[in-house]
Design a protein around this motif. Structure first.
Motif, mmCIF file in Angstrom:
data_model
loop_
_atom_site.group_PDB
_atom_site.id
_atom_site.type_symbol
_atom_site.label_atom_id
_atom_site.label_comp_id
_atom_site.label_asym_id
_atom_site.label_seq_id
_atom_site.Cartn_x
_atom_site.Cartn_y
_atom_site.Cartn_z
ATOM 1 N N THR A 128 -67.720 62.549 24.454
ATOM 2 C CA THR A 128 -67.088 62.586 23.133
ATOM 3 C C THR A 128 -68.175 62.481 22.061
ATOM 4 N N ARG A 129 -67.772 62.542 20.776
ATOM 5 C CA ARG A 129 -68.688 62.347 19.661
ATOM 6 C C ARG A 129 -68.175 61.185 18.817
ATOM 7 N N PRO A 130 -69.081 60.438 18.238
ATOM 8 C CA PRO A 130 -68.617 59.337 17.383
ATOM 9 C C PRO A 130 -67.884 59.895 16.162
ATOM 10 N N PRO A 131 -66.977 59.126 15.603
ATOM 11 C CA PRO A 131 -66.315 59.581 14.371
ATOM 12 C C PRO A 131 -67.305 59.557 13.194
ATOM 13 N N THR A 132 -67.079 60.435 12.253
ATOM 14 C CA THR A 132 -67.934 60.465 11.058
ATOM 15 C C THR A 132 -67.862 59.125 10.316
ATOM 16 N N TYR A 133 -69.025 58.631 9.955
ATOM 17 C CA TYR A 133 -69.058 57.390 9.179
ATOM 18 C C TYR A 133 -69.259 57.736 7.703
ATOM 19 N N PHE A 134 -68.475 57.083 6.850
ATOM 20 C CA PHE A 134 -68.629 57.263 5.398
ATOM 21 C C PHE A 134 -68.210 55.959 4.741
ATOM 22 N N ASN A 135 -69.057 55.506 3.823
ATOM 23 C CA ASN A 135 -68.748 54.216 3.195
ATOM 24 C C ASN A 135 -67.711 54.327 2.096
ATOM 25 N N GLY A 136 -67.283 55.530 1.808
ATOM 26 C CA GLY A 136 -66.176 55.690 0.878
ATOM 27 C C GLY A 136 -66.568 56.148 -0.502
ATOM 28 N N ALA A 137 -67.835 56.407 -0.791
ATOM 29 C CA ALA A 137 -68.239 56.838 -2.129
ATOM 30 C C ALA A 137 -69.448 57.751 -2.022
ATOM 31 N N TRP A 138 -69.387 58.814 -2.763
ATOM 32 C CA TRP A 138 -70.554 59.697 -2.838
ATOM 33 C C TRP A 138 -71.556 59.203 -3.884
ATOM 34 N N SER A 139 -71.056 58.396 -4.836
ATOM 35 C CA SER A 139 -71.937 57.912 -5.899
ATOM 36 C C SER A 139 -71.521 56.493 -6.258
ATOM 37 N N ARG A 140 -72.529 55.625 -6.441
ATOM 38 C CA ARG A 140 -72.266 54.232 -6.799
ATOM 39 C C ARG A 140 -73.273 53.797 -7.870
ATOM 40 N N CYS A 141 -72.758 53.067 -8.799
ATOM 41 C CA CYS A 141 -73.628 52.517 -9.843
ATOM 42 C C CYS A 141 -73.963 51.089 -9.454
ATOM 43 N N THR A 142 -74.861 50.935 -8.516
ATOM 44 C CA THR A 142 -75.211 49.614 -7.997
ATOM 45 C C THR A 142 -76.622 49.665 -7.438
ATOM 46 N N ASP A 143 -77.273 48.545 -7.483
ATOM 47 C CA ASP A 143 -78.625 48.486 -6.919
ATOM 48 C C ASP A 143 -78.605 48.456 -5.399
ATOM 49 N N ASN A 144 -77.567 47.880 -4.850
ATOM 50 C CA ASN A 144 -77.512 47.710 -3.390
ATOM 51 C C ASN A 144 -76.206 48.274 -2.841
ATOM 52 N N PRO A 145 -76.119 49.577 -2.744
ATOM 53 C CA PRO A 145 -74.889 50.159 -2.179
ATOM 54 C C PRO A 145 -74.724 49.744 -0.721
ATOM 55 N N PRO A 146 -73.513 49.505 -0.300
ATOM 56 C CA PRO A 146 -73.294 48.999 1.073
ATOM 57 C C PRO A 146 -73.554 50.074 2.135
ATOM 58 N N THR A 147 -74.029 49.628 3.280
ATOM 59 C CA THR A 147 -74.133 50.460 4.485
ATOM 60 C C THR A 147 -73.557 49.649 5.641
ATOM 61 N N SER A 148 -73.259 50.333 6.739
ATOM 62 C CA SER A 148 -72.650 49.649 7.884
ATOM 63 C C SER A 148 -73.376 50.066 9.161
ATOM 64 N N PRO A 149 -74.333 49.287 9.597
ATOM 65 C CA PRO A 149 -75.056 49.661 10.828
ATOM 66 C C PRO A 149 -74.173 49.635 12.074
ATOM 67 N N ASN A 150 -73.023 49.012 12.010
ATOM 68 C CA ASN A 150 -72.148 48.954 13.189
ATOM 69 C C ASN A 150 -71.302 50.207 13.349
ATOM 70 N N GLU A 151 -71.091 50.937 12.270
ATOM 71 C CA GLU A 151 -70.256 52.121 12.353
ATOM 72 C C GLU A 151 -71.058 53.403 12.170
ATOM 73 N N GLY A 152 -72.012 53.393 11.319
ATOM 74 C CA GLY A 152 -72.885 54.542 11.131
ATOM 75 C C GLY A 152 -74.296 54.187 11.549
ATOM 76 N N GLU A 153 -75.206 55.070 11.290
ATOM 77 C CA GLU A 153 -76.588 54.787 11.600
ATOM 78 C C GLU A 153 -77.175 53.919 10.491
ATOM 79 N N ALA A 154 -78.087 53.034 10.841
ATOM 80 C CA ALA A 154 -78.650 52.080 9.878
ATOM 81 C C ALA A 154 -79.238 52.825 8.679
#
Length: 514
Positions: A128-154
């Protein structure tokens, strides 16, 4: 290797249900006629398997060819009941069996293999293939946009897995030595013990499209104060005066690479090389009795066949059935059980003692014979030279002092034996009188009424030929000899009277014209 129609049908038509391949329910898929008639038989599952394999095997020259054709054309649409599948990341329902060694024979819970053959592995898995990971925003006005190493690649704000490739490979080993990389691998061995192992490396190569946060335009100006007159100060957020406090983060494609999910499975079987042995055969022929004696010592053989001209004799040690494994698909293995049986087209008998066979059979007396002995193991045939040795002859002769004896009169008999005889059981019999002699002998015994034969017999001990001799005598039934003489003269007188009467008739009446 020929593959009959039923095997193609089996490959093409087996559905995904857990349908046992060797029961009447699957009869049509085996290309067997009159399946409805078979279903009317009141047979349990084991009996159905036995009947169907016997029908299918009948189109093959031997059981090993049938097993090879069957096993190598099976399709595992179901995971075998006895196998527990494994899961790892994107690898699902993975299983492996080293299903068969061909040819092989299962005897007394021990598996035996030939010097050459094939080892077969069967396996299955889902990639199988893993599901596409997306944090939910293409653009963020923040210094530290979130990432999820458990669901997507670090470090990714989005990870896509558009395609994957199967890079699975198998390695097959014999006694820790690599012998092949295919599900059906040939082997050669002369080792007494053979440990076969299949190692399946399931490799799922997955394309990874990485999207990373990149700095974009300013989304929040910095706060500062500046002089806005001679004595005035202005404060506020001004990108041109104060600079940018926070830059916009945009989720954009960064790079593409590949990830690998892998799972290693292994399975093994141990079998033993057939180890047979046999002695040089001995065939002795006793001309006096027209009997031949065949002796041989054998170990772990299947059967042997002795052919002498038109005589054929076969000694079977084993009978065969099938072991059914990895249901519902039914991998077949030849299974042998002890069943000693002698078959011959001539009168014969057998004596068995351990690994030794002693067979006696009738054989016609000839000047020469064509003899061929073939010994069969589980897998191979060995032609063995054989010769027929004629046993040394034993000559017997009986003479008596006269022919006519009165009851209880002493019979004087001479027994003559060939000078080369070295036995000890020439038996001389007359009525209830019996004695064993080993050399020329003179014997005396009383005559008995109605017993008119003296017999001498030697039963061969496989060093000498058997022999027999018979002497016929006459013993009076109790009357005096004068009685027989009176009868004799009365018969003579009667014949003379008839002759004189005929001559007188001719003289008086003449000879009648016919």
């Amino acid at each position: 290797m020929k593959v009959p129609l039923f095997l193609f049908l089996l490959v093409l038509t087996l559905d995904v249900s857990a349908l046992d391949t060797l029961t009447f329910e699957n009869c049509e898929n085996l290309d067997i006629g009159d399946c409805n008639g078979l279903r009317e038989l009141d047979l349990n599952i084991a009996e159905q398997k036995e009947l169907l394999t016997s029908i299918l095997e009948s189109s093959y020259s031997n059981k090993h060819e049938f097993i090879f054709g069957w096993n190598t054309n099976l399709v595992f649409n179901e995971i075998p009941y006895t196998v527990s599948p494994e899961n790892h990341k994107t690898i699902r329902n993975a299983w492996l069996i080293l299903s068969s060694i061909m040819p092989s024979v299962l005897y007394s819970n021990t598996l035996y293999n030939n010097y050459t053959g094939f080892v077969q592995s069967n396996y299955g898995y889902e990639l199988t293939r893993p599901p596409t990971y997306f944090n939910g925003a293409w653009s963020r006005c923040t210094d530290n946009p979130p990432t999820s190493p458990n669901e997507g690649e670090a470090g990714d704000c989005r990870t896509e897995y558009p395609q994957n490739w199967d890079e699975t490979y198998i390695d097959v080993y014999l006694n820790n030595g690599w012998i092949g990389d295919t599900p059906l691998t040939s082997f050669n061995t002369e080792d007494a013990s053979n440990h076969f192992m299949s190692v399946l490396n399931i490799v799922n190569k997955i394309q990874r499209d990485h999207y990373r946060w990149e700095r974009g335009s300013c989304c929040r100006c910095d706060y500062c104060c500046w002089s806005c007159g001679e004595d005035d100060t202005c404060c506020g957020r001004s990108c041109s005066r104060c600079g940018c406090d926070t830059y916009r983060r945009n989720c954009r494609f960064s790079n593409m690479d590949y990830g690998y999910d892998s799972l290693e499975l292994s399975d093994d079987k141990t079998s033993f090389l057939e180890q047979i042995s046999f002695s040089e055969p001995s065939i002795l022929y006793d001309k006096a009795r027209s009997m031949a004696y065949f002796t041989i010592n054998t170990t772990n053989i299947d059967h042997y066949t002795l052919i002498i001209d038109d005589l054929e004799l076969s000694k079977q040690n084993l009978e065969y059935g099938y072991n059914y494994s990895y249901l519902p698909v039914n991998i077949l293995t030849a299974q042998a059980i002890d069943n000693s049986e002698l078959n011959a087209n001539v009168y014969s008998s057998i004596e068995e003692s351990g690994d030794s066979d002693f067979i006696s059979f009738h054989l016609r007396n000839k000047d020469s014979y064509d003899c061929m002995l073939t010994i069969y193991s589980y897998f191979n045939a060995y032609n063995v030279s054989c010769n027929i040795t004629v046993l040394p002859s034993t000559e017997l002769n009986i003479t008596t002092d006269k022919f006519f004896y009165m009851p209880n009169e002493t019979i004087r008999a001479n027994i003559s034996i060939n000078p080369n005889f070295n036995g000890n059981n020439v038996n001389v019999r007359y009525g209830n009188y019996s004695v064993n002699v080993t050399e020329d002998s003179s014997l005396e015994f009383p005559a008995r009424i109605n017993i008119n034969q003296i017999k001498a017999e030697y039963h061969g001990d496989l060093t000498q030929q058997s022999a027999s001799a018979v002497k016929t005598i006459s013993v009076y039934s109790g009357e005096k000899p004068s009685f027989y003489m009176t009868i004799f003269w009365l018969v003579i007188a009667f014949l003379v009277f008839i002759s004189v009467l005929r001559m007188c008739w001719i003289k008086v009446f003449g000879i009648k014209n016919e």
